[in-house]
Scaffold this active site. Structure first.
Site, PDB file in Angstrom:
ATOM      1  N   GLY A 189       3.069   2.481  10.605  1.00 42.32           N
ATOM      2  CA  GLY A 189       2.873   1.898  11.558  1.00 42.32           C
ATOM      3  C   GLY A 189       2.991   0.841  11.752  1.00 42.32           C
ATOM      4  O   GLY A 189       3.488  -0.405  12.471  1.00 42.32           O
ATOM      5  N   ALA A 190       1.921  -0.564  10.657  1.00 41.76           N
ATOM      6  CA  ALA A 190       1.685  -1.506  10.122  1.00 41.76           C
ATOM      7  C   ALA A 190       0.621  -1.450   9.441  1.00 41.76           C
ATOM      8  O   ALA A 190       0.195   0.064   8.542  1.00 41.76           O
ATOM      9  CB  ALA A 190       0.648  -2.000  11.233  1.00 41.76           C
ATOM     10  N   GLU A 233      -9.561   4.068   6.177  1.00 36.70           N
ATOM     11  CA  GLU A 233      -8.841   4.135   6.983  1.00 36.70           C
ATOM     12  C   GLU A 233      -9.258   5.678   8.212  1.00 36.70           C
ATOM     13  O   GLU A 233      -9.853   5.048   9.906  1.00 36.70           O
ATOM     14  CB  GLU A 233      -8.028   5.166   6.742  1.00 36.70           C
ATOM     15  CG  GLU A 233      -6.748   4.484   5.782  1.00 36.70           C
ATOM     16  CD  GLU A 233      -6.541   3.336   6.931  1.00 36.70           C
ATOM     17  OE1 GLU A 233      -6.379   3.481   7.802  1.00 36.70           O
ATOM     18  OE2 GLU A 233      -5.547   2.226   5.571  1.00 36.70           O
ATOM     19  N   GLU A 262       0.369  -1.239   0.525  1.00 33.85           N
ATOM     20  CA  GLU A 262       0.130  -0.004   0.222  1.00 33.85           C
ATOM     21  C   GLU A 262       1.243   0.848  -0.029  1.00 33.85           C
ATOM     22  O   GLU A 262       1.965   0.822   0.738  1.00 33.85           O
ATOM     23  CB  GLU A 262      -0.102   0.046   1.229  1.00 33.85           C
ATOM     24  CG  GLU A 262      -1.770   1.029   1.053  1.00 33.85           C
ATOM     25  CD  GLU A 262      -2.647   1.643   2.254  1.00 33.85           C
ATOM     26  OE1 GLU A 262      -2.809   0.624   3.186  1.00 33.85           O
ATOM     27  OE2 GLU A 262      -3.803   1.757   2.599  1.00 33.85           O
ATOM     28  N   HIS A 303      -9.215  -3.531  10.139  1.00 39.24           N
ATOM     29  CA  HIS A 303      -9.080  -3.315   8.518  1.00 39.24           C
ATOM     30  C   HIS A 303      -9.762  -5.165   7.914  1.00 39.24           C
ATOM     31  O   HIS A 303     -10.216  -4.693   6.893  1.00 39.24           O
ATOM     32  CB  HIS A 303      -8.245  -3.074   8.165  1.00 39.24           C
ATOM     33  CG  HIS A 303      -7.242  -1.695   8.310  1.00 39.24           C
ATOM     34  ND1 HIS A 303      -8.677  -0.813   7.503  1.00 39.24           N
ATOM     35  CD2 HIS A 303      -6.184  -1.333   7.949  1.00 39.24           C
ATOM     36  CE1 HIS A 303      -7.786   0.512   7.411  1.00 39.24           C
ATOM     37  NE2 HIS A 303      -6.456   0.134   8.023  1.00 39.24           N
ATOM     38  N   GLU A 325      -5.383  -3.343  12.502  1.00 35.65           N
ATOM     39  CA  GLU A 325      -4.662  -3.469  11.724  1.00 35.65           C
ATOM     40  C   GLU A 325      -6.014  -4.887  11.363  1.00 35.65           C
ATOM     41  O   GLU A 325      -6.592  -5.637  10.314  1.00 35.65           O
ATOM     42  CB  GLU A 325      -3.459  -3.485  11.532  1.00 35.65           C
ATOM     43  CG  GLU A 325      -2.638  -3.008  11.798  1.00 35.65           C
ATOM     44  CD  GLU A 325      -2.844  -1.787  10.538  1.00 35.65           C
ATOM     45  OE1 GLU A 325      -3.420  -1.880   9.272  1.00 35.65           O
ATOM     46  OE2 GLU A 325      -2.189  -0.862  11.094  1.00 35.65           O
TER      47      GLU A 325
HETATM   48  N1  ARG Z   1      -2.948   0.865   5.817  1.00 41.66           N
HETATM   49  C1  ARG Z   1      -2.016   1.094   6.618  1.00 41.66           C
HETATM   50  C2  ARG Z   1      -2.848   1.293   7.881  1.00 41.66           C
HETATM   51  O1  ARG Z   1      -3.588   2.305   8.192  1.00 41.66           O
HETATM   52  C3  ARG Z   1      -1.424   2.104   6.631  1.00 41.66           C
HETATM   53  C4  ARG Z   1      -0.440   1.900   5.466  1.00 41.66           C
HETATM   54  C5  ARG Z   1       0.357   2.957   4.248  1.00 41.66           C
HETATM   55  N2  ARG Z   1       1.523   2.977   3.491  1.00 41.66           N
HETATM   56  C6  ARG Z   1       1.918   3.936   3.062  1.00 41.66           C
HETATM   57  N3  ARG Z   1       3.219   3.241   2.165  1.00 41.66           N
HETATM   58  N4  ARG Z   1       1.164   4.992   2.617  1.00 41.66           N
HETATM   59  O2  ARG Z   1      -2.988   0.641   9.078  1.00 41.66           O
HETATM   60 ZN    ZN Z   2      -5.742   1.877   8.781  1.00 43.32          ZN
END
Ligand code: ARG
Ligand code: ZN
Length: 854
Positions: free
Chosen positions: A253-254, A312, A125, A293, A290
């Site tokens: 973060g993750a 998000e 992502e 999600h 996470e």
């Molecule tokens: N979807 C992840 C979260 O909110 C964030 C990852 C975003 N990473 C990035 N390189 N933009 O948990």
């Molecule tokens: Zn997220």
């Protein structure tokens, strides 16, 4: 003279969305891992998309060496560009096969397939999958994946259910950004979970050998999250295994990859000796985030990256609900609002302001922001407040039923709520399409037979949006008079620029002086301007039955006191000190709430408060005033701080849970004031006696603040082999430094052998220690702080553009400051802008920050 400047990258626009010309029935990937020459073979079955008109077959791909490409078994010669390839394909179903070579070891951007301490891992992502193979790397293309991994490493992981050694199948169609692969010499902390409908799930947290005893808390948080999502949203897990991997080098973060979450190790690993209570709280929240999600993001994903807040904002809201249920709801709410104001209000007030759903971007990674995440979560919270819990649940259920397996938009989401509520939400939708923090102004009076309360909203202009339409603002309020609640909690929906509420005097007790308690629970992400007298604020600190507004009353009284102090009225009103002491003593309150009441607005908050009060913020004066006020509080209340320090001593064996963490928070707040009032003796003893990192760090910070000469060396001697603990060491020495010393100390630390600037955690710890945590040091009038940051941004941009771009937001407040500082910052922004081979990431940020001055 400048070299030939490459053409500015073209922005991507929401308005230009078109569906991809093909659908995918199945993806097969096989990896032959090698540190510098990994081979990736793909076999993808495509068929024409009946809903698309454009049948151009373009696959994204970046930094790939194409070895071979075949369509239906026949070699083909696609046209290659910097961003992908194009090929002629049949107007019927066909199979695409390709083999590419990539170099994980050279991947310092930490996007795509890269290596961290000998371990292979991925981050896809938003658009990292195109660095792994040629593919339609867009979230609206969903497919089931089968993955085979060939490597000598003992642990080989990918998404879905295991089918054999190094073989994985994920039955749930997903976009490529949720793909993940991990290979390494890892050990698992394992457990099991049985879903509400009885399906067994194997849970594993994979870490490097030696870290397996630091996973218990994350595992516990995972199981609680799984149960909570079943209970609160009716969502069950849907695979036979759920894996989490901790990696040391991670940009964010993750990441919620389907069935294989990858975490920054800082949000997994914890032991009482090495992690603070704050760290534990983050681990709990991020593990939950996470995991949640899996439904809000994975089963239902985003049509395009403009819809990022769809997953998000909603998932942050869900993790905040979870933390509120696990801990103290009031304390969590205040913490969330503190973060929102510190990061999102700041963003909204400057050149980087953007909609919760942006309408254009150059680099999507630059939009993983506080606005998309935290304001996005507030928008969900407002929807729930406006509709009520039952309709909110019904709308969510409809969304899950109707859109499972789809890639959706904000319109799809809102339509579910319009349907269950029979209500038009088009005005509410402006929260997604108008940037800027609305100002909510209140005024009140007795008019003839009525008590009247007038609410007005003003939405400020933001870049590209000079004029705004009125928002739908849910305002929870109550009225107080002489210590009594005369109008109970009421929800008002402000849907026009101005609205006057009336209460007939005959329905109220005789009025002395009404004090409205407005925006209870922080019912909307707005700036409240309510002309309460200082004394009324002090009274609400004790009277308000809404814990958020009780805290807020104290906060606004402190802010007013500090702004006056900055303006030259160098005294702290005794009434405020008295109220702080009343609160500190109140055993009926959660100790964490009492600690929050004692925390002063940050220097950055005060810089904004100066701007709001019409004065140019001077970072040195702000620093001095804040410290002087803390000192006054410390000396006046020293005896009570001492009593509470003793009263909050440990009451049992260590536990990271909220009640004990609350006691430590209050105790360590007292310690920090006592060290200011009485010198370092108590903090030294606290340091020596500490049996957990929360206490050790509290003592360490207090000692650094008063300039203890050898505490940093002692800390280093104890912890030099622990990466996560040493991040704190790097950060705190800079954040606690006196303004004149901060940049020299930071510079010195960049020459420390453990300053591994390619590790994002380490780099951020040191830089944010200066830019976020030490504004007087960063904004030093010499410009040394600006120069230091700019030098490092230029350097880090060459290896890790995302991290450089993110850190550059330290400059976003430049227009607040005096002409000299503005000129210094603009000079640095120009210097960065002219740097050779500037990334698209950092380039876009600098352009946006320079705004009309570019
Ligand atoms: N979807 C992840 C979260 O909110 C964030 C990852 C975003 N990473 C990035 N390189 N933009 O948990
Ligand atoms: Zn997220």
């Amino acid at each position: 003279m400048k070299d030939a400047v490459p053409p500015a990258p073209q922005p991507v626009r929401l308005a230009d969305y078109t569906p991809f010309g093909f659908l995918i029935d199945a993806v097969h990937l096989s990896f032959t891992l090698h540190p510098t020459a990994t081979r990736v073979k793909s076999r993808i079955t495509f068929r024409p998309n009946p809903d698309a008109s454009d049948r151009r077959f373009f696959l994204h791909g970046e930094g790939l060496t194409l070895i071979s490409a075949r369509i239906d078994g026949q070699d083909c010669a696609p046209t290659l560009t910097d961003t992908g390839l194009e090929a002629a394909v049949p107007d019927a179903p066909f199979t695409w096969e390709a083999e590419v070579e990539i170099n994980p070891e050279a991947n310092t951007a930490l996007e795509g397939l890269y290596m961290s301490n000998g371990m292979y891992c991925t981050q896809c992502e938003a658009e990292g999958f195109r660095k792994i193979t040629y593919y339609p790397d867009r979230p609206d293309v969903m497919a089931p994946f089968t993955v085979a991994i060939d490597s000598d490493l003992p642990v080989l992981l990918s998404n879905g259910d295991p089918q054999g050694p190094g073989l994985w199948h994920d039955p749930w169609p997903k976009p490529a950004y949720l793909f993940a692969l991990v290979a390494g010499d890892l050990v698992a902390h394992s457990d099991t979970f049985t879903t509400a409908s009885g399906a067994p799930v194997d849970l594993n947290i994979w870490v490097r050998p030696g870290d397996e005893d630091k996973c218990a808390y994350a595992m516990d948080a995972l199981k609680r999250s799984m149960r909570w999502d079943e209970r609160e949203y009716g969502r069950e897990y849907d695979l036979s295994v759920f894996n989490i991997v901790a990696v040391d080098d991670f940009n964010m973060g993750a990441m919620e990859n389907k069935g294989l979450n990858i975490f920054n190790s800082k949000y997994v690993l914890a032991s009482p000796e090495t992690a603070t209570d704050r760290d534990y709280a983050f681990i709990e929240a991020i593990v939950a985030h996470e995991y949640f999600h899996n439904w809000t993001g994975n089963r239902i994903t985003c049509r395009d990256w403009f819809q990022l807040c769809l997953k998000e904002g909603l998932t942050v809201f869900r993790d905040q609900q979870f933390s509120a249920d696990m801990r103290s709801a009031a304390v969590e709410r205040i913490g969330n609002v503190l973060q929102l104001r510190a990061r999102q209000f700041r963003e909204d007030a400057g050149p980087l302001a953007h909609n919760v759903r942006p309408e254009s971007y150059v680099e999507i990674n630059n939009f993983y922001t506080a606005t998309v995440y935290e304001k996005g979560a507030e928008v969900i919270g407002m929807l729930r407040t406006i509709l009520g819990e039952d309709l909110y649940r019904a709308g969510c259920n409809l969304y899950f039923d109707r859109h499972d397996g789809q890639a959706c938009t904000i319109e799809d989401w809102l339509a579910c709520f319009e349907e269950v509520a029979g209500q038009d939400l088009s005005q509410f939708k402006r929260w997604y399409t108008q940037a800027g923090t609305p100002v909510l102004s209140a005024s009140w009076a007795v008019e003839a037979e009525d008590f009247t309360l007038t609410l007005r909203q003003d939405v400020p202009p933001t870049p590209g949006q000079p004029l705004k339409e009125p928002m739908l603002i849910p305002v929870r309020l109550a009225l107080y008079d002489s210590g009594a609640e005369i109008v109970p909690d009421t929800l008002v929906l402000l849907d026009s620029p101005e609205m006057t509420l009336r209460w007939p005097l005959k329905d109220l007790p005789p009025l002395a002086e009404v004090a409205p308690s407005i925006l209870r629970g922080f019912s909307a992400p707005v700036i409240l301007d309510a002309p309460l007298r200082f004394g009324q604020r002090l009274a609400l600190m004790a009277e308000d039955s809404d814990p958020f507004n009780r805290w807020e009353a104290g906060r606004s009284a402190m802010r007013e006191t500090l702004v006056n102090h900055i303006k030259g009225q160098k005294f702290v009103p005794p009434g405020l000190l008295a109220m702080l002491e009343v609160n500190l003593r109140d055993k009926s309150l959660d100790p964490a709430f009492r600690a929050l009441m004692l925390a002063l607005p940050s220097e950055d908050d005060l810089a904004q408060a100066c701007v709001d009060a019409g004065i140019v913020p001077d970072p040195d004066t702000i620093h001095d005033s804040r410290r002087a006020v803390r000192h006054d509080i410390a000396t006046t209340m020293a005896a009570e701080f001492r009593r509470q320090f003793d009263a909050m001593a440990p009451d049992g064996p260590y536990s990271p849970d909220a009640p004990q963490a609350a006691r430590r928070t209050l105790r360590n707040t007292c310690l920090s004031y006592l060290t200011l009032a009485e010198g370092p003796a108590l903090a030294r003893a606290h340091y020596d006696g500490a049996t957990n990192m929360t206490d050790q760090i509290a003592a360490f910070s207090a000692l650094l603040e008063v300039g203890d000469p050898d505490i940093a060396a002692r800390f280093e001697g104890q912890w030099r082999d622990d990466r996560l603990v040493m991040d704190k060491w790097f950060m705190l020495q800079v954040s606690e430094a006196a303004p004149d010393a901060a940049v020299p100390i930071a510079e010195g630390l960049t020459r420390h052998p453990l300053f591994d600037w390619k590790n994002p955690n380490r780099f951020r710890a040191l830089m944010a220690g200066l830019t976020a945590a030490n504004p007087a040091g960063f904004h030093h009038r010499s410009g040394a702080g600006y120069r230091f940051l700019a030098d490092w941004l230029i350097r880090v941009d060459q290896t890790n553009p995302q991290t450089a771009a993110r850190m550059s937001t330290a400059f976003e407040t430049w227009r607040r400051y005096d002409a000299d500082r503005q000129a210094l910052i603009l000079g640095e922004l120009e210097r960065i802008s002219a740097a050779p081979s500037l990334s698209r990431d950092l380039g876009e940020m600098i352009d946006r920050m320079r705004g009309d001055d570019a």
